[in-house]
Design an enzyme around this catalytic site. Structure first.
Site, PDB file in Angstrom:
ATOM      1  N   LYS A  84      -1.903  -3.978  -5.372  1.00 20.66           N
ATOM      2  CA  LYS A  84      -1.606  -2.722  -4.692  1.00 20.66           C
ATOM      3  C   LYS A  84      -2.762  -1.750  -4.872  1.00 20.66           C
ATOM      4  CE  LYS A  84       2.064   0.798  -4.515  1.00 20.66           C
ATOM      5  NZ  LYS A  84       3.403   1.166  -5.041  1.00 20.66           N
ATOM      6  N   SER A 153       6.712   1.661  -1.629  1.00 22.05           N
ATOM      7  CA  SER A 153       5.328   1.931  -1.291  1.00 22.05           C
ATOM      8  C   SER A 153       4.437   0.707  -1.478  1.00 22.05           C
ATOM      9  CB  SER A 153       4.796   3.082  -2.166  1.00 22.05           C
ATOM     10  OG  SER A 153       4.878   2.727  -3.548  1.00 22.05           O
ATOM     11  N   SER A 177      10.133   0.920  -4.931  1.00 19.41           N
ATOM     12  CA  SER A 177       8.952   0.405  -4.246  1.00 19.41           C
ATOM     13  C   SER A 177       8.607  -1.053  -4.512  1.00 19.41           C
ATOM     14  CB  SER A 177       7.735   1.276  -4.582  1.00 19.41           C
ATOM     15  OG  SER A 177       7.944   2.600  -4.180  1.00 19.41           O
TER      16      SER A 177
END
Length: 449
Positions: A84, A153, A177
């Site tokens: 990420k 996210s 997330s």
């Protein structure tokens, strides 16, 4: 070799790791198949913020040379992992999904990246995140249906695993997330006990809530990756020196008895998609004696408010430099979050910080009756459109508690979109939870249509 690679991509990380370690499959050969998949699908899925095929090839070739020289292999030898874009990588851009951080190139690897390199993993690239890992959507589409959101996210990490671009990926969760994108994209998402994986070198949104987690095709694959990341780091006060649990060995073992699940209807259940509620009715009937229904204590009714109070207060603190130096460059969602955080009184923030102790005391009594709590991972299948990341109402309560959670991809909507089943374990019981999750994953694979 093409047929073998295709089989590896769909047989889980366990077989893939064995073939890479034995030399039955070269790291460069598998890396090339992942590169080809990314190049073919990235224009549609948009899972990657930074990707360099030559960088991947160089790592893979070095790993093959290392193995052929007869040197000891890391436990993730040759396995590509997506990161990420809030996780620092030395000399590789890490821009946090934010315009202010465009061009930011860290000088030091995050703790988890150091571990990946030590264990022989291939750093595949940086996956798309929402702005500062909050609510403003990124560019990624859901690979199961490109017209639908992949969640947030950690959207790029979930989508990359779901689309077969990489077998493993890392994300973070402050609200929902990890679990929600895993549910929407149809992969396993695992959020460990709070503090299990050090966060040094990872964007801080909320030091009370931020948790690093992983994505894989099945719970065993998630256990393999996560076990390599558990540890203690003096730069993360949430961690503590303790032996790493045998996540992988436990997850791949047979439980002494079939696990018993306690199904709960969490706050927000009334707003769940009717398809989801019907699917859970059918799941409970199919599981029979392995599941029973129970209510959550009333104290959980206000959890969403307490979690938001903590999150928004700490956003206002940690993201103040972004606000101070250029609020106009932030999205409306982020500006509103900072403004709300600025308005929260200290007494209310501190009161909310006391809630996890009370919540976990109530959960301890529940876990005396079951191996894991069962509930939905999201309110339904992924919503249509890329302007939202979906509702995290079924995730935030467990993030506030700091309990380990796994989204198991075993349900499907009428439109063919995935819906995850969320299992929640007692704090520090991650290995046992992953074993229960793998049992449910395997059970669903054997269950008649």
């Amino acid at each position: 070799m093409t047929a073998d690679i295709s089989q590896d991509k769909h047989s889980g990380v366990r077989l893939l790791r064995e073939r890479l370690a034995s030399g039955a499959l070269d790291a460069i050969t598998f890396a090339e198949s992942c590169i080809a998949r990314i190049e073919a699908r990235e224009p549609d899925v948009k899972a990657w913020e930074w990707f360099d095929a030559e960088f991947v090839r160089a790592q893979a070739q070095a790993l093959d040379d290392h193995r052929r020289a007869g040197r000891p292999l890391g436990r993730l030898h040759g396995l590509p992992v997506g990161l990420k874009n809030v996780i620092d990588t030395a000399r590789i851009p890490t821009t946090n999904g934010c315009a202010r951080d465009a061009g930011r190139v860290p000088l030091r690897d995050a703790f988890v990246v150091e571990r990946l390199r030590q264990e022989g993993a291939i750093i595949m690239g940086k996956t798309v995140t929402t702005e500062l890992a909050f609510m403003h959507p990124g560019k990624t589409a859901n690979p199961r249906n490109l017209a639908h959101t992949p969640g947030g996210s950690s959207q790029g990490s979930a989508a990359a695993v779901a689309d077969g671009m990489v077998p493993l990926a890392i994300g973070t969760q402050t609200n929902g997330s990890i679990i929600r994108p895993a549910s929407f994209c149809g992969v396993t998402g695992y959020k460990p006990t709070f503090g299990a994986i050090p966060r040094r070198g990872v964007l801080t949104q909320s030091h009370t809530l931020d948790t690093i987690g992983v994505f894989a095709s099945d719970p065993a694959g998630a256990a393999l990756l996560a076990e390599m990341l558990f540890g203690h780091d003096i730069e993360d006060a949430a961690t503590s020196p303790a032996p790493t649990p045998a996540l992988y060995a436990t997850a791949t073992s047979q439980p002494p008895l079939a696990p018993l699940f306690g199904f709960v209807r969490p706050p927000g259940w009334k707003d769940a998609d009717p398809q989801l509620r019907t699917a859970f009715d059918e799941l409970l009937e199919a599981l029979g004696a392995q599941v029973f229904e129970m209510p959550l204590p009333a104290i959980f009714d206000s959890v969403a408010e307490h979690r938001a109070r903590i999150n928004l207060s700490e956003i206002a603190y940690h993201f103040y430099p972004y606000w101070r130096d250029g609020a106009d460059s932030l999205s409306g969602e982020m500006r509103e979050a900072v403004e709300q955080g600025n308005a929260i009184l200290a007494r209310d923030y501190l009161s909310a910080c006391d809630m996890p102790k009370l919540l976990n005391a109530a959960l301890d009594e529940i876990f005396m009756r079951c191996d894991a709590i069962m509930c939905p991972a999201a309110t339904g299948p992924a919503p249509k459109g890329l302007q939202t990341t979906g509702d995290p109402i079924f995730n935030g309560l467990w993030t506030l508690c700091g309990t380990p959670c796994v989204s198991v991809p075993i349900l499907t909507s009428q439109e063919g979109l995935p819906m995850g089943v969320q299992l929640v374990g007692q704090q520090q019981s991650d290995a046992r939870l992953l074993r229960s999750a793998q049992w449910l994953f395997d059970w669903a694979g054997r269950a008649p249509e």
